[in-house]
Write a protein that holds these residues in place. Structure first.
Motif, PDB file in Angstrom:
ATOM      1  N   PHE A 163     -29.759  18.748   2.416  1.00  0.00           N
ATOM      2  CA  PHE A 163     -30.976  19.551   2.494  1.00  0.00           C
ATOM      3  C   PHE A 163     -31.750  19.502   1.179  1.00  0.00           C
ATOM      4  O   PHE A 163     -32.958  19.311   1.158  1.00  0.00           O
ATOM      5  CB  PHE A 163     -30.639  21.000   2.865  1.00  0.00           C
ATOM      6  CG  PHE A 163     -31.842  21.899   2.878  1.00  0.00           C
ATOM      7  CD1 PHE A 163     -32.745  21.856   3.917  1.00  0.00           C
ATOM      8  CD2 PHE A 163     -32.078  22.781   1.828  1.00  0.00           C
ATOM      9  CE1 PHE A 163     -33.869  22.669   3.937  1.00  0.00           C
ATOM     10  CE2 PHE A 163     -33.198  23.601   1.834  1.00  0.00           C
ATOM     11  CZ  PHE A 163     -34.084  23.538   2.886  1.00  0.00           C
ATOM     12  N   ASN A 164     -31.033  19.651   0.073  1.00  0.00           N
ATOM     13  CA  ASN A 164     -31.681  19.659  -1.238  1.00  0.00           C
ATOM     14  C   ASN A 164     -32.325  18.318  -1.562  1.00  0.00           C
ATOM     15  O   ASN A 164     -33.389  18.265  -2.168  1.00  0.00           O
ATOM     16  CB  ASN A 164     -30.678  20.029  -2.328  1.00  0.00           C
ATOM     17  CG  ASN A 164     -30.162  21.446  -2.202  1.00  0.00           C
ATOM     18  OD1 ASN A 164     -30.616  22.224  -1.371  1.00  0.00           O
ATOM     19  ND2 ASN A 164     -29.185  21.776  -3.018  1.00  0.00           N
ATOM     20  N   PHE A 165     -31.677  17.222  -1.169  1.00  0.00           N
ATOM     21  CA  PHE A 165     -32.242  15.898  -1.421  1.00  0.00           C
ATOM     22  C   PHE A 165     -33.595  15.770  -0.730  1.00  0.00           C
ATOM     23  O   PHE A 165     -34.569  15.329  -1.339  1.00  0.00           O
ATOM     24  CB  PHE A 165     -31.279  14.813  -0.938  1.00  0.00           C
ATOM     25  CG  PHE A 165     -31.828  13.419  -1.073  1.00  0.00           C
ATOM     26  CD1 PHE A 165     -32.038  12.870  -2.331  1.00  0.00           C
ATOM     27  CD2 PHE A 165     -32.127  12.660   0.044  1.00  0.00           C
ATOM     28  CE1 PHE A 165     -32.537  11.582  -2.469  1.00  0.00           C
ATOM     29  CE2 PHE A 165     -32.636  11.379  -0.083  1.00  0.00           C
ATOM     30  CZ  PHE A 165     -32.839  10.831  -1.338  1.00  0.00           C
ATOM     31  N   GLN A 166     -33.647  16.182   0.527  1.00  0.00           N
ATOM     32  CA  GLN A 166     -34.909  16.084   1.257  1.00  0.00           C
ATOM     33  C   GLN A 166     -35.963  17.054   0.725  1.00  0.00           C
ATOM     34  O   GLN A 166     -37.098  16.663   0.491  1.00  0.00           O
ATOM     35  CB  GLN A 166     -34.671  16.320   2.760  1.00  0.00           C
ATOM     36  CG  GLN A 166     -33.941  15.196   3.432  1.00  0.00           C
ATOM     37  CD  GLN A 166     -34.698  13.889   3.361  1.00  0.00           C
ATOM     38  OE1 GLN A 166     -35.909  13.829   3.570  1.00  0.00           O
ATOM     39  NE2 GLN A 166     -33.986  12.823   3.057  1.00  0.00           N
ATOM     40  N   SER A 167     -35.582  18.310   0.537  1.00  0.00           N
ATOM     41  CA  SER A 167     -36.572  19.295   0.102  1.00  0.00           C
ATOM     42  C   SER A 167     -37.060  19.001  -1.315  1.00  0.00           C
ATOM     43  O   SER A 167     -38.264  19.025  -1.571  1.00  0.00           O
ATOM     44  CB  SER A 167     -36.012  20.718   0.200  1.00  0.00           C
ATOM     45  OG  SER A 167     -34.902  20.895  -0.656  1.00  0.00           O
ATOM     46  N   GLY A 209     -27.746   8.034  -3.915  1.00  0.00           N
ATOM     47  CA  GLY A 209     -26.579   7.865  -4.783  1.00  0.00           C
ATOM     48  C   GLY A 209     -26.785   8.497  -6.147  1.00  0.00           C
ATOM     49  O   GLY A 209     -25.904   9.195  -6.663  1.00  0.00           O
ATOM     50  N   ARG A 210     -27.949   8.267  -6.738  1.00  0.00           N
ATOM     51  CA  ARG A 210     -28.251   8.881  -8.041  1.00  0.00           C
ATOM     52  C   ARG A 210     -28.358  10.397  -7.929  1.00  0.00           C
ATOM     53  O   ARG A 210     -27.931  11.129  -8.810  1.00  0.00           O
ATOM     54  CB  ARG A 210     -29.529   8.273  -8.627  1.00  0.00           C
ATOM     55  CG  ARG A 210     -29.367   6.826  -9.032  1.00  0.00           C
ATOM     56  CD  ARG A 210     -30.592   6.301  -9.769  1.00  0.00           C
ATOM     57  NE  ARG A 210     -31.833   6.490  -9.036  1.00  0.00           N
ATOM     58  CZ  ARG A 210     -32.447   5.545  -8.342  1.00  0.00           C
ATOM     59  NH1 ARG A 210     -31.961   4.337  -8.281  1.00  0.00           N
ATOM     60  NH2 ARG A 210     -33.570   5.814  -7.721  1.00  0.00           N
ATOM     61  N   TYR A 228     -25.896  15.697  -8.994  1.00  0.00           N
ATOM     62  CA  TYR A 228     -25.240  16.885  -8.457  1.00  0.00           C
ATOM     63  C   TYR A 228     -23.784  16.969  -8.898  1.00  0.00           C
ATOM     64  O   TYR A 228     -23.280  18.050  -9.209  1.00  0.00           O
ATOM     65  CB  TYR A 228     -25.313  16.904  -6.928  1.00  0.00           C
ATOM     66  CG  TYR A 228     -26.340  17.874  -6.404  1.00  0.00           C
ATOM     67  CD1 TYR A 228     -25.975  19.146  -6.014  1.00  0.00           C
ATOM     68  CD2 TYR A 228     -27.671  17.525  -6.325  1.00  0.00           C
ATOM     69  CE1 TYR A 228     -26.907  20.052  -5.548  1.00  0.00           C
ATOM     70  CE2 TYR A 228     -28.615  18.410  -5.853  1.00  0.00           C
ATOM     71  CZ  TYR A 228     -28.224  19.677  -5.467  1.00  0.00           C
ATOM     72  OH  TYR A 228     -29.168  20.556  -5.017  1.00  0.00           O
ATOM     73  N   SER A 229     -23.098  15.828  -8.929  1.00  0.00           N
ATOM     74  CA  SER A 229     -21.689  15.813  -9.349  1.00  0.00           C
ATOM     75  C   SER A 229     -21.558  16.235 -10.806  1.00  0.00           C
ATOM     76  O   SER A 229     -20.674  17.024 -11.155  1.00  0.00           O
ATOM     77  CB  SER A 229     -21.093  14.415  -9.160  1.00  0.00           C
ATOM     78  OG  SER A 229     -21.121  14.056  -7.802  1.00  0.00           O
ATOM     79  N   PHE A 265     -33.745  10.361 -13.771  1.00  0.00           N
ATOM     80  CA  PHE A 265     -32.825   9.354 -13.236  1.00  0.00           C
ATOM     81  C   PHE A 265     -32.878   9.147 -11.734  1.00  0.00           C
ATOM     82  O   PHE A 265     -32.447   8.115 -11.249  1.00  0.00           O
ATOM     83  CB  PHE A 265     -31.380   9.719 -13.631  1.00  0.00           C
ATOM     84  CG  PHE A 265     -31.143   9.714 -15.114  1.00  0.00           C
ATOM     85  CD1 PHE A 265     -31.215   8.552 -15.838  1.00  0.00           C
ATOM     86  CD2 PHE A 265     -30.899  10.892 -15.773  1.00  0.00           C
ATOM     87  CE1 PHE A 265     -31.023   8.539 -17.217  1.00  0.00           C
ATOM     88  CE2 PHE A 265     -30.695  10.915 -17.150  1.00  0.00           C
ATOM     89  CZ  PHE A 265     -30.760   9.732 -17.860  1.00  0.00           C
ATOM     90  N   VAL A 266     -33.374  10.130 -10.975  1.00  0.00           N
ATOM     91  CA  VAL A 266     -33.370   9.993  -9.519  1.00  0.00           C
ATOM     92  C   VAL A 266     -34.752   9.653  -8.980  1.00  0.00           C
ATOM     93  O   VAL A 266     -34.931   8.677  -8.277  1.00  0.00           O
ATOM     94  CB  VAL A 266     -32.837  11.285  -8.837  1.00  0.00           C
ATOM     95  CG1 VAL A 266     -32.852  11.139  -7.321  1.00  0.00           C
ATOM     96  CG2 VAL A 266     -31.449  11.614  -9.329  1.00  0.00           C
ATOM     97  N   PHE A 267     -35.737  10.449  -9.319  1.00  0.00           N
ATOM     98  CA  PHE A 267     -37.054  10.303  -8.750  1.00  0.00           C
ATOM     99  C   PHE A 267     -38.079   9.775  -9.761  1.00  0.00           C
ATOM    100  O   PHE A 267     -39.266  10.012  -9.639  1.00  0.00           O
ATOM    101  CB  PHE A 267     -37.537  11.651  -8.180  1.00  0.00           C
ATOM    102  CG  PHE A 267     -36.637  12.190  -7.102  1.00  0.00           C
ATOM    103  CD1 PHE A 267     -36.603  11.614  -5.856  1.00  0.00           C
ATOM    104  CD2 PHE A 267     -35.810  13.282  -7.360  1.00  0.00           C
ATOM    105  CE1 PHE A 267     -35.774  12.112  -4.849  1.00  0.00           C
ATOM    106  CE2 PHE A 267     -34.980  13.790  -6.381  1.00  0.00           C
ATOM    107  CZ  PHE A 267     -34.963  13.200  -5.123  1.00  0.00           C
ATOM    108  N   ALA A 268     -37.628   9.042 -10.766  1.00  0.00           N
ATOM    109  CA  ALA A 268     -38.493   8.559 -11.828  1.00  0.00           C
ATOM    110  C   ALA A 268     -39.622   7.676 -11.309  1.00  0.00           C
ATOM    111  O   ALA A 268     -40.731   7.706 -11.832  1.00  0.00           O
ATOM    112  CB  ALA A 268     -37.687   7.805 -12.874  1.00  0.00           C
ATOM    113  N   ALA A 269     -39.371   6.909 -10.276  1.00  0.00           N
ATOM    114  CA  ALA A 269     -40.383   5.997  -9.746  1.00  0.00           C
ATOM    115  C   ALA A 269     -41.356   6.685  -8.798  1.00  0.00           C
ATOM    116  O   ALA A 269     -42.355   6.124  -8.418  1.00  0.00           O
ATOM    117  CB  ALA A 269     -39.715   4.826  -9.035  1.00  0.00           C
TER     118      ALA A 269
END
Length: 121
Positions: free
Chosen positions: A48-52, A67-68, A73-74, A116-120
């Motif tokens: 849910f958090n990834f999508q929102s 994956g990132r 999250y980990s 690191f995840v949504f930089a692009a």
């Protein structure tokens, strides 16, 4: 742009955090150890958090970023458990200890996700 993005992150994160904390509290209340409770609440919230977060904050959530996202999250999970353990040793109860670390961990998650995840995006 950063202020608007951070504001959206905090609003979406507030909803995500409220759900995650409620799950955590229920899991502790039913008798699970706090590391397990934090872990289950984290795992249940990731999709849910990834999508929102991806869509509402950073403008998209591509499967290739998952994956990132899970990696961030980990890392935040490990910091959460370690911080709660320290606060328990300092005498706080588990509910307050986890509440105390929520905002600092949320800000760290924003920085890590943005970089690191949504930089692009």
């Amino acid at each position: 742009m950063l202020n608007s993005q951070l504001l959206r992150f905090l609003l979406v994160g507030g909803l995500n955090t409220g759900v995650g904390y409620a799950l955590f509290a229920v899991f502790v209340w039913i008798g699970l150890p706090y590391p397990v409770a934090i872990g289950l609440a984290t795992v249940l919230g990731v999709a849910f958090n990834f999508q929102s977060t991806g869509r509402l904050v950073f403008g998209g959530a591509r499967l290739s970023q998952l994956g990132r996202f899970v990696g961030v999250y980990s890392f935040v999970y490990l910091l959460n458990v370690g911080s709660v353990a320290l606060l328990l040793r300092a005498g706080l109860n588990v509910y307050i200890a986890n509440a105390v670390v929520l905002l600092p961990l949320a800000l760290m998650a924003f920085v890590l996700q943005r970089r690191f995840v949504f930089a692009a995006s």
